[in-house]
Design an enzyme around this catalytic site. Structure first.
Site, PDB file in Angstrom:
ATOM      1  N   TYR A 104      47.043 -25.388 -27.167  1.00  0.00           N
ATOM      2  CA  TYR A 104      47.640 -24.071 -27.429  1.00  0.00           C
ATOM      3  C   TYR A 104      47.052 -23.494 -28.696  1.00  0.00           C
ATOM      4  O   TYR A 104      46.956 -24.188 -29.713  1.00  0.00           O
ATOM      5  CB  TYR A 104      49.164 -24.189 -27.596  1.00  0.00           C
ATOM      6  CG  TYR A 104      49.882 -23.473 -26.481  1.00  0.00           C
ATOM      7  CD1 TYR A 104      49.700 -22.103 -26.305  1.00  0.00           C
ATOM      8  CD2 TYR A 104      50.696 -24.153 -25.597  1.00  0.00           C
ATOM      9  CE1 TYR A 104      50.323 -21.443 -25.265  1.00  0.00           C
ATOM     10  CE2 TYR A 104      51.323 -23.491 -24.555  1.00  0.00           C
ATOM     11  CZ  TYR A 104      51.129 -22.132 -24.390  1.00  0.00           C
ATOM     12  OH  TYR A 104      51.730 -21.482 -23.363  1.00  0.00           O
TER      13      TYR A 104
ATOM     14  N   ASP B  17      33.270   0.522 -19.744  1.00  0.00           N
ATOM     15  CA  ASP B  17      33.638  -0.683 -18.988  1.00  0.00           C
ATOM     16  C   ASP B  17      32.354  -1.245 -18.374  1.00  0.00           C
ATOM     17  O   ASP B  17      31.857  -0.752 -17.366  1.00  0.00           O
ATOM     18  CB  ASP B  17      34.659  -0.315 -17.905  1.00  0.00           C
ATOM     19  CG  ASP B  17      35.091  -1.529 -17.087  1.00  0.00           C
ATOM     20  OD1 ASP B  17      34.398  -2.557 -17.132  1.00  0.00           O
ATOM     21  OD2 ASP B  17      36.115  -1.422 -16.390  1.00  0.00           O
TER      22      ASP B  17
END
Ligand code: DSN
Length: 448
Positions: A65, A218
């Site tokens: 994590y 994009d």
């Protein structure tokens, strides 16, 4: 010749050894490996990533994590992970010449959402390409959550023309400029998901500047073509650039954002904690590997070969009687208009027919398509994956013929079976992972 382990049973590929206690999943991975290596992969947004990328994505980094960013994590034990993510960020900046990179977006859609969230307020106007003209769902499709938070105004392509020297269906910059003037968008989006031409960022920049709008590019589809020098780079022209790492860039499935240094904090906060929790550090390691691979001189040859192959495939399909949207291609993809080939043939039926013949691609709307997005009148094909496997212009010519034969013989099982057998022979000569059985040991010689 190296044995192709993907054609074998439970016999010692790394995946099969590691999954020995779960034969069901092992079998499914083996089945998919066989499908990928025995049928033609022509989906324009897919590729065969390297064994090194597969190794990184399949590593222990998945256990950690790491909410936050290098040096500013919310969990302990991130000394190594910080180095992984810093390496990926540094390589992304070096590859594209960017000031800042965020490599955490889980996907292109997440990256795009983060860009809007970072730089806009809810309700702001965005000018972007319409889905049925080549844009992406996250460019404001009514089906996308983006259209609920921001007000999208759509531009499209010019009408098709019978003039072979000016076939049309290219971005209508007059429309972009006119809409920018009347709608005063806060952001203009350049980039597409089904557009077979170069997208020059410069005219978008000029239009954005003329109305004081931000320019967001994009780059999902042509990221590898830009990295490999085959297309102009929007980095340094647009304010922010998003891309996916798994298409022409040939990395693991995921997204990334590049921006100017002054936008870095807003972009980073929008990704985490704005939209995502723990980053996928195993995938980020895979992205780092892919960025390094894309810096190699051989990647320039690869990007050029992808474009050459797309042109060869376009020529072969035209010879089979298919009309190509915009008259051809200058990137990795082509859009085929089926209406002139057979007015009764939908994209859906064509896709399913070709699947039966071992040719994998996707149906797609064509500009101003009379059919729905579910049926469509078009097909979208790409050359990135099979170019990675080593195919060249001669194979593209063969593939064009096979597609014509399969679609003409779609009601004839014997004809489809014959095409499928030829496809299998072709794929056997260009296995995507010929060395995987001997370990994660790099690409075979001779591949670009
Ligand atoms: N689904 C991708 C594509 O196929 O182009 C875009 O997100």
């Amino acid at each position: 010749m190296t044995q192709d382990p993907t054609a074998a049973g439970p016999s010692g590929t790394p995946f099969e050894r590691w999954l020995a206690d779960d034969p069901e999943v092992a079998k499914l991975i083996g089945d998919e490996a066989r499908r990928q290596s025995t049928t033609l992969q022509l989906i324009a947004s897919e590729n065969f990533t390297s064994p090194a990328v597969l190794a990184a994505v399949g590593s222990v980094l998945t256990n950690k994590y790491a909410e936050g960013y290098p040096g500013r994590r919310y969990y302990g034990g991130n000394q190594v992970i910080d180095e992984v993510e810093d390496l990926a960020r540094m390589r992304a900046c070096e590859l594209f010449g960017a000031e800042h990179a965020n490599v955490q977006p889980h996907a292109g859609a997440a990256a795009n959402l983060a860009v809007y969230q970072a730089l806009l307020d809810p309700g702001d106007t965005i000018l972007a390409m319409r889905l049925d003209q080549g844009g992406h769902l996250t460019h404001g499709s009514p089906a996308s959550i983006t259209s609920r938070f921001w007000r999208f105004v759509a531009y499209g392509v010019t009408p098709a023309s019978a003039d072979p020297d000016a076939p049309g269906e290219v971005i209508d910059f007059d429309e972009v400029a006119a809409l920018a003037k009347t709608e005063r968008p806060k952001m203009i989006v350049a980039g597409a998901t089904a557009y077979p031409r170069v997208i020059d960022p410069q005219p978008f920049r000029e239009i954005a500047d003329s109305v004081g709008a931000l320019l967001f590019f994009d780059l999902a589809h042509p990221a590898g073509l830009v990295a490999g020098g085959a297309h102009p780079s929007p980095v340094g022209v647009a304010d922010v650039v998003s891309f996916t790492t798994h298409k022409t860039l040939r990395g693991p499935r995921g997204g990334a954002i590049l921006c100017r240094a002054d936008l870095a904090k807003a972009i980073d906060s929008a990704v985490f904690p704005g939209l995502q929790g723990g980053p996928l550090e195993h995938v980020i390691a895979g992205k780092a590997v892919a960025f390094r691979e894309a810096m190699a001189p051989s990647f320039r040859a690869y990007a050029a070969a992808v474009v050459r192959n797309a042109r060869a495939l376009a020529a072969a399909l035209a010879a089979e009687g298919f009309r190509l949207v915009s008259g051809g291609t200058d990137n990795h993809l082509l859009l085929v208009d089926l209406l002139g080939f057979d007015a009764e043939l939908t994209g859906k039926v064509a896709q399913e027919t070709l699947d039966r013949a071992g040719i994998t691609l996707n149906r797609n709307t064509i500009p101003d398509d009379p059919r729905s997005a579910f049926q469509t009148s078009g097909l979208r094909l790409g050359t990135a994956a099979e170019t990675t496997a080593g195919m060249g212009e001669a194979e593209m010519a063969t593939i064009g013929t096979l597609i014509g034969r399969a679609l003409r013989g779609r009601d004839d099982e014997a004809a489809l079976g014959a095409v499928r057998a030829e496809v299998a022979d072709l794929c056997a000569a260009f296995p995507p992972y010929p060395t995987l059985g001997t370990g994660v040991d790099g690409r075979p010689a001779g591949r670009v």
